[in-house]
Write an enzyme that holds these catalytic residues in place. Sequence first.
Site, PDB file in Angstrom:
ATOM      1  N   HIS A  83       0.774  -1.208  -0.067  1.00 19.10           N
ATOM      2  CA  HIS A  83       0.077  -0.075  -0.143  1.00 19.10           C
ATOM      3  C   HIS A  83       0.664   1.244   0.047  1.00 19.10           C
ATOM      4  O   HIS A  83       0.330   2.221  -0.396  1.00 19.10           O
ATOM      5  CB  HIS A  83      -1.066   0.009   1.322  1.00 19.10           C
ATOM      6  CG  HIS A  83      -0.661   0.250   2.503  1.00 19.10           C
ATOM      7  ND1 HIS A  83      -0.318  -0.903   3.427  1.00 19.10           N
ATOM      8  CD2 HIS A  83      -0.122   1.452   3.088  1.00 19.10           C
ATOM      9  CE1 HIS A  83       0.376  -0.272   4.636  1.00 19.10           C
ATOM     10  NE2 HIS A  83       0.181   1.316   4.309  1.00 19.10           N
ATOM     11  N   ASP A 219       1.162  -7.742   2.529  1.00 20.99           N
ATOM     12  CA  ASP A 219       1.446  -6.402   2.210  1.00 20.99           C
ATOM     13  C   ASP A 219       2.709  -6.229   2.046  1.00 20.99           C
ATOM     14  O   ASP A 219       3.400  -5.446   2.777  1.00 20.99           O
ATOM     15  CB  ASP A 219       0.486  -5.657   2.900  1.00 20.99           C
ATOM     16  CG  ASP A 219       0.483  -3.998   2.823  1.00 20.99           C
ATOM     17  OD1 ASP A 219       0.809  -3.750   1.906  1.00 20.99           O
ATOM     18  OD2 ASP A 219      -0.315  -3.456   3.586  1.00 20.99           O
ATOM     19  N   SER A 644       3.784   2.199   8.426  1.00 22.94           N
ATOM     20  CA  SER A 644       3.609   1.501   7.493  1.00 22.94           C
ATOM     21  C   SER A 644       5.052   1.097   6.598  1.00 22.94           C
ATOM     22  O   SER A 644       5.650   1.974   6.243  1.00 22.94           O
ATOM     23  CB  SER A 644       2.602   1.795   6.463  1.00 22.94           C
ATOM     24  OG  SER A 644       1.312   2.006   7.117  1.00 22.94           O
TER      25      SER A 644
END
Length: 720
Positions: A83, A219, A644
């Site tokens: 992402h 991810d 992230s």
Amino acid sequence: MKYIKLLLLVFVIQIHAQQGGMWIPSLLKGMNEKEMKNLGMKMSVSDIYDVNKSSLKDAVPHFNGSCTSEVISPKGLLLTNHHCGISQIQHHSSVENDYLTNGFWAYKMEEELPNDNLVVTFIIKIEDITTKVLEGTSALTSEAEKQKKIQENITALSVSLPKESWQENKIRTFFEGNQYLLFVTETFKDIRLVGAPPSSIGKFGSDTDNWIWPRHTGDFSLFRIYADKNNRPASYSKENVPYTPKHFLPVSLDGVKEDDFTMVFGYPGKTNEYLPAVAIKQIEKELNPAKIEVREHALKVADGFMRKDNAIKIQYASKYASIANYWKKWIGENKGLILADVVSIKKKQERVFQEKVISAGKQTEYGDLLADFETNYKAIAPYALARDYFSEVVLKNTELLSVGYKLYQLEQVFNSKGEQAFIDRKNNLVTSLGDFYKNFNANVDEKVFEQLIGIYSKKVPLPFLPSSLSNINATDFATAIYGQSKLVNYNGLQALLSGDSKTVLANLNTDKGYGLIKEIAEKYLKDVAPKYDEINLKITALQRTYMKAQLELNPNSRLFPDANSTLRVTYGKVKGYTPKGAAKYSPVTYLDGAMEKYVPGDYEFDMPAKLIDLYKKKDYGPYGENGKMPVCFIGTNHTTGGNSGSPAIDAYGNLIGLNFDRVWEGTMSDIYYDPSICRNVMVDIRYVLFVIDKYAGATNLIQEMKLVHPKEKIKNRKKR
């Protein structure tokens, strides 16, 4: 009995004290190092941060200013979240070469794809310069004057403090302006896409599973840093070579088990851990519900279009994910705040604070702080609500309005700086908005506008609502705007911006879409923004004094500065958890769980045929564990947005996972960290390796890495 209760309280506090916190890596000596060792860390803090020799900090760059990444090979191979790299993956995708759906893998370096405006930034050193930044401010009584002087000092110091010509000085504030640190940085500008799994792996579970545990999402994405022949930052060139890092992370194949030490290293974006109770109540009861409602309506519209049209799905994939991410986060944050009853906890803490103020004889300096917070948060409430509606509806979720606001700012440039500045800004806008319109769909945006302008007209406090939005029919209003405005396509925008300033401004001011945004903006900038800024400046000063008091009255307490997108360390353990009304969850998930969720052809839960085949054959290579394929795990590390892509690091300094999320109720950790419900979610590095190797066949990338078995090494050493 009281003594026993006190001992129990101290015991609980000590246990909790080893969880949570976002710590500056250059300041880990002492309490933090002791805590980390108690949790099982085998490294020294100089292995984490050192200016004179390579350390972990040299393998953890900031990824494009919003995520974290880590170097995992001596050839500058970079790992981050899917992402985090989705904008680049989307940019290189088309209906013919749909890398979002099918994935992308470079089997040779020549196949790696360059990316415009993608950068990664390394920290070279960190230095405390508080005294220099605050020089000349002690005699100033006006908060505005004090902030102006501080900014002047920061500007001057950024230029004058020593650095190499290819480096940059960045100064950041900590503890609400009570501390200032210098970060010397290096920013690399040639970053190429190397690999990305299909979205059915990289986004498996999509929005349904976002912020949820158990999780089964791979991810991750891979990039490579390129440098000039001197290994220094350089713009893209075919002559550039793979970057040779000062340090790269070895990759552990040993996996994790409950209570293993974990450290997450990265760039957390923003937290507000020291807000007063009145502020948290305002967030919980007023601001979060308003933002949630706006995004919920925007997402429902976009989702309907994306499910029916693959071209729109590609256009809106990155935008949708961005909007959905914080929509669901705010929902979970509210759930956590209510579940933990954080407002009550803060009120109890404030009573203790007030007692300490009295005990220390500090009533003059700090005695009125809490009452002043109450007064100012009550005063700012309607302005804060109007501000959030303006931001959510106009600037973030309705694209025609966000473009219109850029054009409104262009008109202000002419009014303040004249013709030449206007022409320069206009030309930049025409160029930059070309890319914007490639991913703009007027039909989608019109339906989003219809929903959101209806909310704006009903929910913005009446004194701040433009007259044209009173008693509107949202559907008819949207039809009129999108049917008559030239802002609905790039050709129309170019026509509006053709000519000199006089022509352009005349064209803009006869356009129906521009006329609306101008009316909304002027009402906001006249009646909301100045008063909000005035009161917020008072709150900022109060918060700084409140933080100063906390540091002064609690000299031995475990206080860490709020996140501000600077490099931080957070540490904890692999740990399961029990959400409200559910059974205890294990800290590790497996591919079996993903198969249970699998829905053929589904937007969120489809799986690639090859992955299913590997699962059926149990063909996991060296990455499986007892016949199962680990996918994700959770821990007690205190993370937030910006973490992230952060590396999850074991006790020895090896990579064991990749941070990408938090559990839903635990998103309240931006405001209050509770180790009983706050968990960060990580991709197991073995799943990443499995996908790269067994699924994609990109063994060229595996061969670059240093794969290790630290637990086996320790076990064998003990046997000897």
